[in-house]
Scaffold this motif. Structure first.
Motif, short mmCIF file in Angstrom:
data_model
loop_
_atom_site.label_atom_id
_atom_site.label_comp_id
_atom_site.label_asym_id
_atom_site.label_seq_id
_atom_site.Cartn_x
_atom_site.Cartn_y
_atom_site.Cartn_z
N VAL A 204 37.83 14.47 -11.24
CA VAL A 204 39.08 14.94 -11.84
C VAL A 204 39.71 16.12 -11.11
O VAL A 204 40.90 16.37 -11.27
N ARG A 205 38.93 16.88 -10.33
CA ARG A 205 39.48 18.08 -9.69
C ARG A 205 40.75 17.79 -8.89
O ARG A 205 41.73 18.53 -8.99
N PRO A 206 40.79 16.74 -8.04
CA PRO A 206 42.02 16.50 -7.28
C PRO A 206 43.21 16.10 -8.14
O PRO A 206 44.34 16.13 -7.68
N GLN B 201 37.73 5.01 -15.70
CA GLN B 201 36.64 4.02 -15.69
C GLN B 201 35.31 4.65 -15.28
O GLN B 201 34.50 4.03 -14.60
N GLY B 202 35.10 5.89 -15.71
CA GLY B 202 33.90 6.60 -15.32
C GLY B 202 32.62 6.01 -15.87
O GLY B 202 31.54 6.23 -15.32
N ALA B 203 32.71 5.26 -16.98
CA ALA B 203 31.52 4.66 -17.57
C ALA B 203 31.22 3.29 -16.98
O ALA B 203 30.20 2.68 -17.31
N GLY B 204 32.09 2.79 -16.11
CA GLY B 204 31.91 1.47 -15.54
C GLY B 204 31.17 1.51 -14.21
O GLY B 204 30.78 2.57 -13.70
N ALA B 205 31.00 0.33 -13.63
CA ALA B 205 30.28 0.22 -12.36
C ALA B 205 31.09 0.79 -11.20
O ALA B 205 30.53 1.30 -10.23
N ARG B 206 32.44 0.70 -11.29
CA ARG B 206 33.30 1.18 -10.20
C ARG B 206 34.36 2.11 -10.78
O ARG B 206 35.38 1.67 -11.29
N ALA B 207 34.08 3.39 -10.69
CA ALA B 207 35.04 4.37 -11.20
C ALA B 207 36.27 4.43 -10.29
O ALA B 207 36.21 4.12 -9.10
N ALA B 208 37.40 4.79 -10.87
CA ALA B 208 38.66 4.86 -10.12
C ALA B 208 38.56 5.95 -9.05
O ALA B 208 38.02 7.04 -9.28
N GLU B 209 39.09 5.64 -7.86
CA GLU B 209 39.10 6.61 -6.77
C GLU B 209 40.26 7.59 -6.96
O GLU B 209 41.39 7.17 -7.24
N PRO B 210 40.04 8.89 -6.79
CA PRO B 210 41.11 9.87 -6.99
C PRO B 210 42.35 9.62 -6.13
O PRO B 210 43.47 9.81 -6.60
N GLU B 211 42.17 9.18 -4.87
CA GLU B 211 43.34 8.95 -4.04
C GLU B 211 44.20 7.81 -4.56
O GLU B 211 45.43 7.84 -4.46
N GLU C 47 45.90 15.34 1.33
CA GLU C 47 47.36 15.39 1.44
C GLU C 47 48.04 14.89 0.17
O GLU C 47 49.06 15.44 -0.25
N ARG C 48 47.47 13.86 -0.44
CA ARG C 48 48.05 13.36 -1.69
C ARG C 48 47.94 14.41 -2.81
O ARG C 48 48.88 14.60 -3.59
N ALA C 49 46.79 15.07 -2.88
CA ALA C 49 46.61 16.10 -3.90
C ALA C 49 47.59 17.25 -3.70
O ALA C 49 48.16 17.79 -4.66
N ALA C 50 47.80 17.64 -2.44
CA ALA C 50 48.74 18.73 -2.15
C ALA C 50 50.17 18.33 -2.52
O ALA C 50 50.93 19.12 -3.10
N LEU C 51 50.56 17.10 -2.18
CA LEU C 51 51.90 16.63 -2.51
C LEU C 51 52.07 16.53 -4.02
O LEU C 51 53.13 16.89 -4.57
N TYR C 52 51.05 16.07 -4.71
CA TYR C 52 51.06 15.96 -6.17
C TYR C 52 51.32 17.32 -6.81
O TYR C 52 52.17 17.46 -7.70
N ARG C 53 50.62 18.36 -6.35
CA ARG C 53 50.84 19.69 -6.89
C ARG C 53 52.24 20.20 -6.58
O ARG C 53 52.87 20.88 -7.40
N SER C 54 52.75 19.83 -5.40
CA SER C 54 54.10 20.26 -5.04
C SER C 54 55.15 19.58 -5.90
O SER C 54 56.12 20.22 -6.34
N VAL C 55 54.96 18.30 -6.16
CA VAL C 55 55.91 17.55 -6.98
C VAL C 55 55.94 18.10 -8.40
O VAL C 55 57.00 18.15 -9.05
N LEU C 56 54.78 18.54 -8.89
CA LEU C 56 54.70 19.05 -10.27
C LEU C 56 55.16 20.51 -10.39
O LEU C 56 55.34 20.99 -11.51
N LEU D 2 46.09 9.24 -7.54
CA LEU D 2 47.17 10.11 -7.08
C LEU D 2 48.35 9.31 -6.57
O LEU D 2 49.52 9.68 -6.79
N GLY D 3 48.09 8.20 -5.90
CA GLY D 3 49.18 7.35 -5.44
C GLY D 3 50.01 6.83 -6.59
O GLY D 3 51.26 6.86 -6.55
N SER D 4 49.34 6.37 -7.66
CA SER D 4 50.09 5.86 -8.81
C SER D 4 50.83 6.97 -9.54
O SER D 4 51.96 6.78 -10.01
N PHE D 5 50.22 8.17 -9.63
CA PHE D 5 50.89 9.30 -10.27
C PHE D 5 52.14 9.70 -9.48
O PHE D 5 53.20 9.98 -10.06
N LEU D 6 52.02 9.77 -8.17
CA LEU D 6 53.16 10.16 -7.35
C LEU D 6 54.31 9.17 -7.48
O LEU D 6 55.48 9.55 -7.55
N ARG D 7 53.97 7.87 -7.52
CA ARG D 7 55.04 6.88 -7.73
C ARG D 7 55.68 7.05 -9.09
O ARG D 7 56.90 6.93 -9.23
#
Length: 489
Positions: free
Chosen positions: A420-422, A360-370, A393-402, A373-378
């Motif tokens: 997008v970096r995290p 949602q980068g073109a909208g008024a409220r872009a999605a927060e990376p954390e 911590e979420r980014a680190a766990l995400y990389r570990s899971v992958l 990451l929570g939805s990706f981890l689930r």
């Protein structure tokens, strides 16, 4: 709510017959109706033709192997105002489908048509029916954990709106029926989530579902219970007040008795509401393979050079550092369509799953990376209780899971590189596709692609696939004016 949830009765779907053992069927035909109408021979995607031709294929697949007369099919495709050459068009569509499908699958009989002799599991709809039936059996034996998993697998087979883009009154009726079935299955799975104590995890999903289906009282009842069990009594009561107001304004009716009774039980702090009747399921040891890509566009046209370029990048990820490709262009130029198309073509190279999010980068409220990451981890099988709070911590766990997995991540509509970096996996064997209105020049190592509007020929070709060759052939100048008025977007 206190009893064991019931899995809804599923619609009947076409009979699937086992092929003759003496006849080799390699590779076998498969069909998809729970999304765009699609066909495959093994892993090869087959052309299903124009929208009306796809409507004919869908109508025959939904006939349970019975013959549909020409009059029934004309009514299904065009309704009360068919074109003067409807019968000739119907025969043309059938002839084209017969050339695409295996010999003997599309048969002519008694002035009509039927699809017969499909192998077991050839239709996604029948697979969902089988999974839902197994879930019902598991529920009867008290194995809610298994029943919940089966329903989750069934719901994952929906690839967007059923019969997407298929015209005609019959397809519209079936879309409504299949969407109702999907919601019933979803409600049953959410009910099981709450019975197993997953109320905290259910709140966010139920909040989104009630926003999408505001008049569906069962979803609101489940949201009230999930909020109450999460210690959010005031919010649960606010959901009831909002529901009552909405039903009165929109329909002039009161909430159904079950919803009103739940409100009274919450007000009384009924102790039987506090805890689920079934203990929380133990985390599954089987790796979860997400399949989150949106449906690809059946009428995808042109962009062959970009498709080839991106395909080569994705095909080369094995044994190398993660590949990142970023597509930039103005709104409406087709970035998402291209990225989704390429991602579907590359699915075979990423057997451990595909993740997708609209940032949602073109909208008024872009999605927060954390949050992402929570939805990706689930989606990757991480228990909610194991997901940390901070972004780092979420980014680190995400990389570990992958780590050790081969997963494709599609980050759509990104605001900038910082967002997008995290979300980048950072491990070999994984790849990331990014779409954005800005060029990701500060994203280290990214393969950058600038997307312009379609050429006039590509735009006209796309328009022709949508409305049909006959229409464009007879009104070519009007068609050219139409695509030019759209700016070739």
């Amino acid at each position: 709510m206190d009893g064991v949830p019931r899995v809804p009765e599923v619609p009947r779907v076409p009979e699937q017959r086992r092929p003759d053992a003496s006849v080799e069927r390699a590779p076998a035909l498969r069909f998809g109706l729970l999304g765009p109408v699609r066909a495959w021979r093994g892993e090869e995607s087959l052309s299903t033709g124009s929208p009306q031709q796809r409507a004919l294929l869908a109508a025959l697949l939904l006939r349970e192997g019975r013959t549909a007369t020409a009059a029934e099919l004309i009514d299904a495709l065009w309704g009360e105002e068919p074109p003067s050459q409807a019968l000739a068009a119907l025969r043309t569509y059938a002839s084209r489908l017969r050339k695409v499908l295996d010999p003997g699958v599309l048969v002519s009989e008694s002035g009509g048509y039927a699809i017969r002799g499909l192998p077991e599991g050839a239709l996604d709809l029948s697979v969902v029916q089988d999974l839902a039936t197994e879930a019902e059996k598991a529920r009867h034996t008290g194995d809610l954990c298994h029943a919940r998993d089966l329903l989750g697998r069934a719901l994952a087979l929906w690839d967007g709106e059923a019969l997407a883009g298929v015209p005609g009154p019959y397809a519209e009726t079936q879309r409504v029926r299949l969407e109702e079935w999907r919601l019933q299955l979803l409600e049953s799975r959410m009910d099981m989530d709450l019975e197993q104590g997953c109320h905290a995890e259910a709140v966010s999903e139920l909040t989104a579902l009630t926003a999408a289906h505001p008049l569906r009282e069962r979803l609101r009842e489940l949201l009230m219970l999930a909020l109450y069990r999460s210690g959010r009594q005031a919010e649960a009561l606010a959901v009831y007040a909002d529901t009552r107001r909405l039903l009165a304004d929109e329909l002039g009716v009161d909430p159904r008795p079950g919803l009103s009774e739940l409100q009274q039980r919450i007000l009384r702090a009924d102790p039987t509401l506090a805890e689920p009747s079934t203990p929380r399921a133990e985390p599954s040891s089987t790796p979860v393979r997400p399949a989150q890509l949106p449906a690809t566009v059946p009428d995808f046209t042109g962009r062959s050079a970009f498709v080839s370029e991106l395909g080569d990048v994705l095909a080369s990820v094995e044994g190398r550092v993660m590949a990142v490709s970023a597509l930039a262009g103005i709104g409406g130029v087709g970035k998402t369509t291209l990225a989704v198309h390429v991602a579907h073509q590359a699915r075979g190279a990423f057997p451990d799953g595909q993740l997708y999010v609209d940032l949602q980068g073109a909208g008024a409220r872009a999605a927060e990376p954390e949050t992402v990451l929570g939805s990706f981890l689930r989606a990757l099988g991480t228990a909610d209780s194991s997901i940390p709070d901070s972004l780092e911590e979420r980014a680190a766990l995400y990389r570990s899971v992958l780590d050790g997995r081969r997963v494709l991540v599609l980050l759509d509509n990104a605001r900038d590189a910082a967002q997008v970096r995290p979300l980048l996996p950072g491990t070999e064997g994984c790849a990331t596709l990014i779409t954005s209105r800005v060029r990701m020049v500060d994203l280290a190592g990214a393969h950058l692609i600038d997307l312009d509007v379609m050429s006039p020929d590509e735009a006209l070709s796309l328009f022709t696939k949508i409305v049909g060759e006959e229409r464009v052939g007879s009104e070519r100048e009007a068609a050219l004016d139409g695509v030019a008025a759209c700016g070739f977007l």
